[in-house]
Design a protein around this motif. Structure first.
Motif, mmCIF file in Angstrom:
data_model
loop_
_atom_site.group_PDB
_atom_site.id
_atom_site.type_symbol
_atom_site.label_atom_id
_atom_site.label_comp_id
_atom_site.label_asym_id
_atom_site.label_seq_id
_atom_site.Cartn_x
_atom_site.Cartn_y
_atom_site.Cartn_z
ATOM 1 N N ASN A 127 -17.100 8.663 -15.749
ATOM 2 C CA ASN A 127 -17.381 7.259 -16.056
ATOM 3 C C ASN A 127 -16.249 6.592 -16.835
ATOM 4 O OD1 ASN A 127 -19.998 7.277 -14.874
ATOM 5 N ND2 ASN A 127 -20.778 8.353 -16.667
ATOM 6 N N ALA A 128 -15.134 7.282 -16.940
ATOM 7 C CA ALA A 128 -14.013 6.760 -17.717
ATOM 8 C C ALA A 128 -13.411 5.515 -17.072
ATOM 9 C CB ALA A 128 -12.939 7.827 -17.851
ATOM 10 N N THR A 129 -12.883 4.644 -17.924
ATOM 11 C CA THR A 129 -12.030 3.548 -17.485
ATOM 12 C C THR A 129 -10.606 3.897 -17.891
ATOM 13 O OG1 THR A 129 -13.756 1.863 -17.656
ATOM 14 C CG2 THR A 129 -11.474 1.110 -17.769
ATOM 15 N N ILE A 130 -9.688 3.823 -16.933
ATOM 16 C CA ILE A 130 -8.314 4.251 -17.178
ATOM 17 C C ILE A 130 -7.355 3.095 -16.970
ATOM 18 C CG2 ILE A 130 -6.496 5.873 -16.508
ATOM 19 C CD1 ILE A 130 -8.712 7.645 -15.311
ATOM 20 N N PHE A 131 -6.544 2.833 -17.975
ATOM 21 C CA PHE A 131 -5.465 1.858 -17.872
ATOM 22 C C PHE A 131 -4.146 2.624 -17.788
ATOM 23 C CE2 PHE A 131 -8.842 -0.447 -19.993
ATOM 24 C CZ PHE A 131 -8.805 -1.693 -19.396
ATOM 25 N N VAL A 132 -3.365 2.348 -16.768
ATOM 26 C CA VAL A 132 -2.020 2.908 -16.666
ATOM 27 C C VAL A 132 -1.047 1.780 -16.991
ATOM 28 C CG1 VAL A 132 -0.315 4.038 -15.193
ATOM 29 C CG2 VAL A 132 -2.756 4.536 -14.886
ATOM 30 N N VAL A 133 -0.337 1.925 -18.094
ATOM 31 C CA VAL A 133 0.606 0.889 -18.519
ATOM 32 C C VAL A 133 2.014 1.390 -18.205
ATOM 33 C CG1 VAL A 133 1.297 -0.647 -20.379
ATOM 34 C CG2 VAL A 133 -1.001 0.353 -20.393
ATOM 35 N N ASP A 134 2.655 0.740 -17.254
ATOM 36 C CA ASP A 134 3.918 1.218 -16.695
ATOM 37 C C ASP A 134 5.016 0.179 -16.917
ATOM 38 O OD1 ASP A 134 5.820 2.601 -15.181
ATOM 39 O OD2 ASP A 134 5.111 1.745 -13.294
ATOM 40 N N VAL A 135 6.181 0.654 -17.369
ATOM 41 C CA VAL A 135 7.292 -0.263 -17.632
ATOM 42 C C VAL A 135 8.322 -0.258 -16.501
ATOM 43 C CG1 VAL A 135 7.007 -0.050 -20.122
ATOM 44 C CG2 VAL A 135 8.624 1.450 -18.952
ATOM 45 N N SER A 136 8.008 0.360 -15.393
ATOM 46 C CA SER A 136 8.947 0.426 -14.262
ATOM 47 C C SER A 136 9.277 -0.966 -13.725
ATOM 48 C CB SER A 136 8.340 1.245 -13.119
ATOM 49 O OG SER A 136 8.012 2.545 -13.529
ATOM 50 N N ALA A 137 10.479 -1.102 -13.166
ATOM 51 C CA ALA A 137 10.815 -2.348 -12.483
ATOM 52 C C ALA A 137 10.008 -2.481 -11.195
ATOM 53 C CB ALA A 137 12.313 -2.378 -12.180
ATOM 54 N N THR A 138 9.774 -1.373 -10.504
ATOM 55 C CA THR A 138 8.988 -1.357 -9.275
ATOM 56 C C THR A 138 7.498 -1.318 -9.603
ATOM 57 O OG1 THR A 138 10.753 -0.191 -8.108
ATOM 58 C CG2 THR A 138 8.560 -0.080 -7.134
ATOM 59 N N ASN A 139 6.704 -1.977 -8.787
ATOM 60 C CA ASN A 139 5.254 -2.004 -8.974
ATOM 61 C C ASN A 139 4.619 -0.855 -8.174
ATOM 62 O OD1 ASN A 139 2.426 -2.655 -8.716
ATOM 63 N ND2 ASN A 139 2.922 -4.756 -9.316
ATOM 64 N N PHE A 140 3.885 0.017 -8.885
ATOM 65 C CA PHE A 140 3.244 1.169 -8.246
ATOM 66 C C PHE A 140 1.725 1.028 -8.188
ATOM 67 C CE2 PHE A 140 7.307 2.791 -9.809
ATOM 68 C CZ PHE A 140 7.775 3.477 -8.700
ATOM 69 N N GLU A 141 1.238 -0.201 -8.173
ATOM 70 C CA GLU A 141 -0.208 -0.419 -8.189
ATOM 71 C C GLU A 141 -0.903 0.227 -7.000
ATOM 72 O OE1 GLU A 141 -3.429 -4.015 -8.884
ATOM 73 O OE2 GLU A 141 -1.332 -4.500 -8.482
ATOM 74 N N GLN A 142 -0.342 0.108 -5.824
ATOM 75 C CA GLN A 142 -0.988 0.666 -4.632
ATOM 76 C C GLN A 142 -1.100 2.181 -4.705
ATOM 77 O OE1 GLN A 142 1.066 -0.805 -1.153
ATOM 78 N NE2 GLN A 142 -0.119 -2.705 -1.143
ATOM 79 N N ASP A 143 -0.194 2.816 -5.420
ATOM 80 C CA ASP A 143 -0.224 4.273 -5.551
ATOM 81 C C ASP A 143 -1.219 4.745 -6.608
ATOM 82 O OD1 ASP A 143 2.267 5.184 -3.855
ATOM 83 O OD2 ASP A 143 2.963 3.490 -5.071
ATOM 84 N N LEU A 144 -1.454 3.921 -7.617
ATOM 85 C CA LEU A 144 -2.196 4.395 -8.779
ATOM 86 C C LEU A 144 -3.559 3.739 -8.975
ATOM 87 C CD1 LEU A 144 0.787 4.614 -11.291
ATOM 88 C CD2 LEU A 144 -0.382 6.513 -10.159
ATOM 89 N N SER A 145 -3.896 2.713 -8.238
ATOM 90 C CA SER A 145 -5.165 2.005 -8.450
ATOM 91 C C SER A 145 -6.145 2.194 -7.293
ATOM 92 C CB SER A 145 -4.896 0.507 -8.658
ATOM 93 O OG SER A 145 -4.219 0.295 -9.864
ATOM 94 N N ARG A 146 -6.077 3.332 -6.642
ATOM 95 C CA ARG A 146 -6.967 3.574 -5.511
ATOM 96 C C ARG A 146 -8.402 3.830 -5.952
ATOM 97 N NH1 ARG A 146 -2.728 7.638 -2.412
ATOM 98 N NH2 ARG A 146 -1.188 6.029 -1.853
ATOM 99 N N ASN A 147 -8.585 4.295 -7.172
ATOM 100 C CA ASN A 147 -9.923 4.518 -7.715
ATOM 101 C C ASN A 147 -10.362 3.280 -8.490
ATOM 102 O OD1 ASN A 147 -11.933 5.449 -9.882
ATOM 103 N ND2 ASN A 147 -11.796 7.273 -8.583
ATOM 104 N N LYS A 148 -11.617 2.880 -8.339
ATOM 105 C CA LYS A 148 -12.112 1.658 -8.988
ATOM 106 C C LYS A 148 -12.087 1.758 -10.511
ATOM 107 C CE LYS A 148 -16.971 3.162 -8.635
ATOM 108 N NZ LYS A 148 -17.123 3.448 -10.071
ATOM 109 N N ASN A 149 -12.001 2.974 -11.044
ATOM 110 C CA ASN A 149 -11.986 3.163 -12.496
ATOM 111 C C ASN A 149 -10.591 3.017 -13.094
ATOM 112 O OD1 ASN A 149 -14.503 4.111 -11.606
ATOM 113 N ND2 ASN A 149 -14.722 5.453 -13.365
ATOM 114 N N VAL A 150 -9.590 2.821 -12.252
ATOM 115 C CA VAL A 150 -8.201 2.779 -12.718
ATOM 116 C C VAL A 150 -7.660 1.358 -12.629
ATOM 117 C CG1 VAL A 150 -5.862 3.669 -12.386
ATOM 118 C CG2 VAL A 150 -7.840 5.159 -11.970
ATOM 119 N N CYS A 151 -7.088 0.900 -13.739
ATOM 120 C CA CYS A 151 -6.452 -0.418 -13.792
ATOM 121 C C CYS A 151 -4.964 -0.219 -14.091
ATOM 122 C CB CYS A 151 -7.111 -1.274 -14.879
ATOM 123 S SG CYS A 151 -6.307 -2.876 -15.136
#
Length: 254
Positions: A50-74
Motif C-alpha cells: 500500500n506504499a506510495t513512492i515518489f522517485v525524485v530524479d535530477v536527470s536531464a532525460t525524463n524517465f517517467e515511462q520507465d518508472l511510473s508503470r505502477n499506480k503507486n509510483v509518482c
C-alpha cells in the motif's frame, strides 16, 4: 500504517562535472542506474503493497515511462519542475549537498500532503533495497521518532592523519566520528518540520564555501542530532540494506 517513500536519484549523470577531490560521479551506465532504481521500487512494493513512492530524479532525460508503470509510483522530474536546481545537483561537487537539496525540494512540494496522509516518510537511495522486513519497526506510537540503522563509529585516534580542512576537529563527538547511514531511514510524520530544518543545515554545511565541505551527510546528520540533544528521538534498527554504490559500482551490504 500508511507509508510514503521518497527515492532520490540521478539516473543519468554527467561525468564532465567531477565530484570533490576530482572524483568521477559514477562508473555505472544510465541503463545500470535505471535498472537498480527499478529494483529499489520493486523491493518496496513487494513488502509494503500500500506504499506510495515518489522517485525524485535530477536527470536531464525524463524517465517517467520507465518508472511510473505502477499506480503507486509518482515520478518527479526536477529538470521539468525546477531546471536550475536539477542542473546544480548534476554539477555540484558534493553529492551530499545534492541529496539534501533534492529532499528539501520534495518537502517544499509535498510536506503538507505527507503530514496529512502518512505515518512515515522513508528515504531510500536509488540502487539500494532492503533485504528484511523493515515495516515491522514502523509502529504508530513511534511517529515522533527517526529510525536509523545503527550508526558507524570511527575513533578519533585512528583518523589523526586526516587534515583539519578535510575533517574539522569539531566533527568528533566524545572522541568519535559517528555517522548515520543515509541510504535508508525513516522519519515519523511528527518530525517532518525538524527534518526539513536539518536538511537545510546539511545543505549549508556541504556547500563549497563551508569548512564542512568535505564531510559527508552521514556524519553531519549525526553531529546535528548529538549537538542539539536530539538523539532521544532516534530509534536505532538492525535493518539490512544492499545495493551498488553509485560512484564506484561496488556492491555494499550494510
Amino acid at each position: 500504517m500508511k507509508n510514503c517513500y521518497v527515492i532520490t536519484s540521478a539516473i543519468e549523470v554527467d561525468n564532465a562535472h567531477l565530484l570533490k577531490e576530482d572524483q568521477i560521479r559514477s562508473i555505472l551506465s544510465t541503463a545500470d542506474r535505471l535498472a537498480d532504481t527499478q529494483l529499489s521500487i520493486e523491493c518496496i512494493l513487494r513488502n509494503d503493497e500500500n506504499a506510495t513512492i515518489f522517485v525524485v530524479d535530477v536527470s536531464a532525460t525524463n524517465f517517467e515511462q520507465d518508472l511510473s508503470r505502477n499506480k503507486n509510483v509518482c515520478y518527479i522530474h526536477l529538470e521539468t519542475s525546477n531546471p536550475k536546481l536539477a542542473q546544480q545537483c548534476r554539477s555540484h561537487p558534493s553529492k551530499s549537498w545534492g541529496e539534501a537539496m533534492i529532499l528539501l525540494e520534495f518537502l517544499k512540494l509535498y510536506k503538507s500532503f505527507v503530514k496529512l496522509n502518512f505515518d512515515y516518510l522513508i528515504k531510500l537511495s536509488g540502487r539500494y533495497y532492503f533485504t528484511d522486513n523493515w515495516c515491522n519497526d514502523l509502529q504508530p506510537e513511534r511517529t515522533d521518532h527517526f529510525l536509523f540503522k545503527s550508526p558507524v563509529y570511527w575513533e578519533q585516534s585512528s583518523l589523526n592523519y586526516i587534515p583539519e580542512y578535510f575533517l574539522p576537529s569539531d566533527m568528533y563527538v566524545d572522541g568519535k566520528l559517528g555517522g548515520y547511514y543515509t541510504v535508508a531511514y525513516a522519519v515519523g510524520s511528527k518530525q517532518l518540520d525538524r527534518f526539513e530544518t536539518m536538511l537545510f543545515t546539511c545543505a549549508n554545511m556541504t556547500d563549497s564555501y563551508s569548512k564542512y565541505f568535505y564531510v559527508d551527510v552521514e556524519y553531519l546528520l549525526y553531529k546535528i542530532f548529538a549537538d542539539l540533544d536530539l538523539r532521544k528521538y532516534v530509534i536505532e534498527t538492525d535493518w539490512t540494506i544492499e545495493g551498488r554504490g553509485g560512484q564506484n559500482g561496488k556492491y555494499f551490504r550494510l
